[in-house]
Every structure is written in C-alpha cells, then in structure tokens.
Design an enzyme around this catalytic site. Structure first.
Site, PDB file in Angstrom:
ATOM      1  CB  CYS A   1       2.934  -2.756  12.212  1.00 50.35           C
ATOM      2  SG  CYS A   1       2.130  -2.943  13.818  1.00 50.35           S
TER       3      CYS A   1
ATOM      4  NE  ARG B   1       0.150  -3.800   9.798  1.00 53.43           N
ATOM      5  CZ  ARG B   1       0.431  -2.761   9.036  1.00 53.43           C
ATOM      6  NH1 ARG B   1       0.629  -2.926   7.741  1.00 53.43           N
ATOM      7  NH2 ARG B   1       0.524  -1.555   9.547  1.00 53.43           N
TER       8      ARG B   1
ATOM      9  CG  ASP C   1      -3.140  -1.981  10.056  1.00 51.02           C
ATOM     10  OD1 ASP C   1      -3.581  -2.840  10.857  1.00 51.02           O
ATOM     11  OD2 ASP C   1      -2.718  -0.871  10.433  1.00 51.02           O
TER      12      ASP C   1
END
Length: 155
Positions: free
Chosen positions: A8, A14, A124
């Site tokens: 990520c 994440r 996100d």
C-alpha cells in the site's frame, strides 16, 4: 514455499492489516509453514513504525496478532523474491510497475481475489477513517487469495 507481499502507500494501514489477516487465516488452516507473508509501502514516511492505531485496534478486536509488523518500503529485491505482489489500489500498482520498469502477472490487486467487480480498490483508512470497511475487504481478499493459491496447487 509460496510468497506473498502486500503493498500500500505507507505500510501502516492496509498492507500490514492484510499481512496480519493472511497470516492468521493460514495459521488457522495449518498452512503458516507453506506461505511466507510480508508487507511494504511505496513510500518511506513511516519506515520502522508499527501499524496505525486504527489497524491495531480492529485487528485486536478480531483476535489477530500484528506482533513484529513494522513499516518498510518496497525495494527491487522484493520484485523478484515474491510470487504474489498484491496491491491495494491502482496508484500502488503504478508505483511498483514504475519501480520494476515492467508489468508482471505477479502484480495484482487484492480486490481481484474478492470476485466482485464493484470493488476495484481497498480504500485507505488513513484518509477515510473507515477501518471497518477496509478490514471487511481485506478479509474477503485474503480468503480469495488462499482459494486461488489452493486452486493453483501451491498449498
């Protein structure tokens, strides 16, 4: 041994969540010795930091360990070392393709394993604050990834 790298942006929300969830699911199925799991970020802002407090909180509520997970930045060695490089969104994909200088079938999106075309990215939660939604998508993606690895006869 199969190897999976989750990627990520900053490697604090994440991708460490996905790393912890996949490790947990593999452990539950007695497969933890058959799959190496790691995570990294495309940026270097949080290198060495533990997962975001929102990620830690939701993992703790689910009884999932995040012990030992620290943010790091993806590097060139990762591009050859991992069989699956699983990104959370198109921006992450573009970053690893730029780092690599090529596209590769090993580069895929976590949402590819969910099986629902309505999901094309894992949002996100660093920006949205929606850790529950992220967890739901990460869990579904990890379950699909395990099914895919099994179907390919890797575990």
């Amino acid at each position: 041994m199969v190897s999976v790298l989750f990627v990520c942006l900053g490697n604090i929300c994440r991708s460490p969540m996905a790393e912890a969830v996949l490790r947990h699911k593999l452990r539950q199925q007695g497969l933890e010795e058959k799959v190496h799991v790691d995570s990294a970020g495309t940026g270097d802002w949080h290198v060495g930091a533990p997962p975001h407090h929102g990620t830690r909180a939701i993992l703790a509520r689910q009884g999932i360990s995040y012990e030992g997970i620290k943010a790091r930045q993806i590097n060139n060695e990762d591009l050859t070392r991992f069989e699956y490089i699983v990104v959370m969104e198109d921006k992450n994909m573009a970053s690893i393709e730029q780092l690599a200088g090529y596209t590769d079938k090993r580069f895929c999106r976590l949402t590819d394993f969910i099986g629902d075309p309505n999901y094309t990215k894992v949002p996100d939660p660093y920006f949205t604050g929606h850790f529950e939604e992220t967890y739901r998508l990460v869990e579904a993606g990890c379950e699909g990834l395990i099914r895919t690895i099994r179907a390919r006869g890797k575990i």
